[in-house]
Enzyme design. Sequence first.
Site, PDB file in Angstrom:
ATOM      1  N   GLU A 211       0.823  -1.204   0.000  1.00 13.88           N
ATOM      2  CA  GLU A 211       0.000   0.000   0.000  1.00 13.88           C
ATOM      3  C   GLU A 211       0.867   1.268   0.000  1.00 13.88           C
ATOM      4  O   GLU A 211       0.598   2.218  -0.746  1.00 13.88           O
ATOM      5  CB  GLU A 211      -0.923   0.020   1.235  1.00 13.88           C
ATOM      6  CG  GLU A 211      -1.858  -1.161   1.318  1.00 13.88           C
ATOM      7  CD  GLU A 211      -1.317  -2.296   2.191  1.00 13.88           C
ATOM      8  OE1 GLU A 211      -2.097  -2.836   2.997  1.00 13.88           O
ATOM      9  OE2 GLU A 211      -0.116  -2.634   2.059  1.00 13.88           O
TER      10      GLU A 211
ATOM     11  N   ALA B 247       9.173 -38.336  -6.413  1.00 23.78           N
ATOM     12  CA  ALA B 247       9.098 -38.808  -7.794  1.00 23.78           C
ATOM     13  C   ALA B 247       9.024 -40.329  -7.762  1.00 23.78           C
ATOM     14  O   ALA B 247       9.731 -40.972  -6.973  1.00 23.78           O
ATOM     15  CB  ALA B 247      10.319 -38.349  -8.585  1.00 23.78           C
TER      16      ALA B 247
ATOM     17  N   TRP C  31      18.259 -41.206 -10.638  1.00 31.72           N
ATOM     18  CA  TRP C  31      17.355 -40.116 -10.975  1.00 31.72           C
ATOM     19  C   TRP C  31      16.141 -40.727 -11.673  1.00 31.72           C
ATOM     20  O   TRP C  31      16.263 -41.346 -12.726  1.00 31.72           O
ATOM     21  CB  TRP C  31      18.028 -39.119 -11.922  1.00 31.72           C
ATOM     22  CG  TRP C  31      19.017 -38.207 -11.255  1.00 31.72           C
ATOM     23  CD1 TRP C  31      20.362 -38.156 -11.460  1.00 31.72           C
ATOM     24  CD2 TRP C  31      18.733 -37.212 -10.279  1.00 31.72           C
ATOM     25  NE1 TRP C  31      20.931 -37.206 -10.666  1.00 31.72           N
ATOM     26  CE2 TRP C  31      19.957 -36.602  -9.924  1.00 31.72           C
ATOM     27  CE3 TRP C  31      17.562 -36.790  -9.659  1.00 31.72           C
ATOM     28  CZ2 TRP C  31      20.043 -35.586  -8.994  1.00 31.72           C
ATOM     29  CZ3 TRP C  31      17.654 -35.767  -8.719  1.00 31.72           C
ATOM     30  CH2 TRP C  31      18.885 -35.182  -8.399  1.00 31.72           C
TER      31      TRP C  31
ATOM     32  N   ASP D 163      21.617 -40.684  -0.066  1.00 27.74           N
ATOM     33  CA  ASP D 163      21.728 -39.783  -1.224  1.00 27.74           C
ATOM     34  C   ASP D 163      22.754 -38.669  -1.056  1.00 27.74           C
ATOM     35  O   ASP D 163      23.139 -38.037  -2.044  1.00 27.74           O
ATOM     36  CB  ASP D 163      20.367 -39.159  -1.532  1.00 27.74           C
ATOM     37  CG  ASP D 163      19.314 -40.184  -1.904  1.00 27.74           C
ATOM     38  OD1 ASP D 163      19.705 -41.287  -2.332  1.00 27.74           O
ATOM     39  OD2 ASP D 163      18.109 -39.890  -1.772  1.00 27.74           O
TER      40      ASP D 163
ATOM     41  N   LEU E  36      20.359 -30.239  -0.957  1.00 26.96           N
ATOM     42  CA  LEU E  36      19.112 -29.565  -0.595  1.00 26.96           C
ATOM     43  C   LEU E  36      19.186 -28.048  -0.792  1.00 26.96           C
ATOM     44  O   LEU E  36      18.645 -27.274  -0.008  1.00 26.96           O
ATOM     45  CB  LEU E  36      18.706 -29.892   0.850  1.00 26.96           C
ATOM     46  CG  LEU E  36      18.501 -31.382   1.176  1.00 26.96           C
ATOM     47  CD1 LEU E  36      18.052 -31.555   2.619  1.00 26.96           C
ATOM     48  CD2 LEU E  36      17.498 -32.038   0.233  1.00 26.96           C
TER      49      LEU E  36
ATOM     50  N   ARG F  11      20.119 -25.043  -7.174  1.00 25.70           N
ATOM     51  CA  ARG F  11      21.206 -24.999  -8.156  1.00 25.70           C
ATOM     52  C   ARG F  11      20.702 -24.825  -9.583  1.00 25.70           C
ATOM     53  O   ARG F  11      21.382 -24.259 -10.424  1.00 25.70           O
ATOM     54  CB  ARG F  11      22.034 -26.294  -8.092  1.00 25.70           C
ATOM     55  CG  ARG F  11      22.609 -26.582  -6.740  1.00 25.70           C
ATOM     56  CD  ARG F  11      23.490 -27.823  -6.732  1.00 25.70           C
ATOM     57  NE  ARG F  11      22.797 -29.039  -7.136  1.00 25.70           N
ATOM     58  CZ  ARG F  11      21.984 -29.745  -6.344  1.00 25.70           C
ATOM     59  NH1 ARG F  11      21.747 -29.323  -5.112  1.00 25.70           N
ATOM     60  NH2 ARG F  11      21.419 -30.851  -6.779  1.00 25.70           N
TER      61      ARG F  11
ATOM     62  N   GLU G 219      10.771 -33.785   1.440  1.00 30.01           N
ATOM     63  CA  GLU G 219      11.227 -34.468   0.219  1.00 30.01           C
ATOM     64  C   GLU G 219      11.574 -35.941   0.434  1.00 30.01           C
ATOM     65  O   GLU G 219      11.952 -36.620  -0.504  1.00 30.01           O
ATOM     66  CB  GLU G 219      12.435 -33.742  -0.373  1.00 30.01           C
ATOM     67  CG  GLU G 219      12.071 -32.519  -1.180  1.00 30.01           C
ATOM     68  CD  GLU G 219      13.113 -32.183  -2.255  1.00 30.01           C
ATOM     69  OE1 GLU G 219      14.032 -32.983  -2.492  1.00 30.01           O
ATOM     70  OE2 GLU G 219      12.994 -31.102  -2.847  1.00 30.01           O
TER      71      GLU G 219
ATOM     72  N   THR H  23       9.743 -40.985   6.325  1.00 28.81           N
ATOM     73  CA  THR H  23       9.388 -39.626   6.757  1.00 28.81           C
ATOM     74  C   THR H  23       8.104 -39.167   6.092  1.00 28.81           C
ATOM     75  O   THR H  23       7.194 -38.634   6.751  1.00 28.81           O
ATOM     76  CB  THR H  23      10.540 -38.657   6.428  1.00 28.81           C
ATOM     77  OG1 THR H  23      11.730 -39.112   7.064  1.00 28.81           O
ATOM     78  CG2 THR H  23      10.222 -37.252   6.909  1.00 28.81           C
ATOM     79  N   LEU H  24       7.989 -39.371   4.788  1.00 25.75           N
ATOM     80  CA  LEU H  24       6.771 -39.005   4.063  1.00 25.75           C
ATOM     81  C   LEU H  24       5.562 -39.750   4.619  1.00 25.75           C
ATOM     82  O   LEU H  24       4.498 -39.163   4.851  1.00 25.75           O
ATOM     83  CB  LEU H  24       6.941 -39.310   2.571  1.00 25.75           C
ATOM     84  CG  LEU H  24       7.875 -38.382   1.792  1.00 25.75           C
ATOM     85  CD1 LEU H  24       8.302 -39.033   0.477  1.00 25.75           C
ATOM     86  CD2 LEU H  24       7.217 -37.034   1.525  1.00 25.75           C
TER      87      LEU H  24
END
Length: 343
Positions: free
Chosen positions: A53, A157, A173, A203, A207, A210, A287, A292-293
Site C-alpha cells: 500500500e 518422484a 534419478w 543420497d 538440498l 542450483r 522431500e 518420513t513421508l
Amino acid sequence: MKYKEIFMKRAIQIAKNGLGLTSPNPMVGCVIERNGLVLSEGWHFKKGIYHAEFLAINNIKNKYLFLDCTLYVTLEPCVHFGETPPCVDFIIQKNIPRVVVGIQDPCDKVKGLGIKKLKKYGVEVIENVLIDRCRILNKRFFTFYKKKRPYIILKWAQSDDGFIYSENKKNNWISGIYARQLNHKWRSEEDGILVGRKTVLKDNPKLNVRKWFGKNPIRIFFDQKLNISNSHFILDGSQHTIVFTEKYKKNLKNIEYIQISFGNEKKIINQILNFLHKKKILSLIVEGGKDTLENFIKENIWDECRIFTCKRVLKSGLKAPEIKGTISKKINLDKDQLKILSI
C-alpha cells in the site's frame, strides 16, 4: 463497483512477485484506480521493506488524484508498528475515500482492526472481494496463523510401476531434467526443506537451489544419535541447517542442533512443527525418504502433495508412499507427469 474484481485480480497477480521473498510476511498486492484507470501499483517484495500500500501510494505525486480514487489490496492493511509504519494510517493521511479488501488478516495484531480503523475515519471499505483467491495466494500465511504450524508440501518422484528407488539401477534419478529444475524452483519458494536420516546417508543431498535462481531453503533433518558425519553436504555450513536430535551439541556456523524427545512419529512431528512455528517458518517441503513421508501421511499432517510419475520402469525397489487426496492439477513435463493433491 463494476471494476472491483478486475483490479483485485491484478492486485493478486502482482502480489505473486513476492513468492519466496516476503516470509514471514504475507504476499500483498495493491492497485490504485480512478475512473477505471490504474494510477499506481505496488507489491510487498521483501521482509523489512515498505508494504504494498505504501509503495503504491508513494508513486502518486499529485495529491488531488487521491480525492476520488479506490485502493485495492489483497490483504487487510496493517494497523500496527513493525519494521514499517501502519499502512492504515498512511491511507487515512492521504484521504483515500475507498478501500477494497480481498480478505481479512488472520494475524491477531490486525484481524479486523485495520478495517475497523479505516471505517472509523470515514473510509468506505468493501470486503471479501475474490476472497478465495486471496486466501490461496497466502495459503502459507493463513495455515501458519490458523493451524499454528508451517504449510506442509509433500513431494516425491516415482516410476511408472510405483517405485521411488531401486538398488539395481546405476542412475537413481527417476524424474527428468525439467522436473528437477521445477523442484529447485519450488525450493526457492519455501522457507524450509525436510528429509530423514536415511535419505541423508543414502543420497548425500545438498538440498539447495542450483537449477534455478533464488534463495536456498533452511535444511532440516533428523539425526537422533548424531551419527551423520561432517563429510555430508548437509553439514557443510553453506546454508542455514537445523538438526533435530536427542543429544546436546553446541551450534556451529549456520547449523542449529535442537534437542527433542524421540518417541512415536506424531510426537516427533509435533515437536518439530512447534519449533518451526516459533521460528516463524511459514512453509516446509518434505522431500523424503519414504518413512518420513509416510509418517506425515499417516498422521494426516500435510496440506499439499506433489508427485512426479515418470515413464521409467524399475520393476523392484522401494515402493512409493500411498496417499489419498483431491487432485487439483495435472501437468505434463516432457516424459513426466506432475500430479498435485490437496488434503
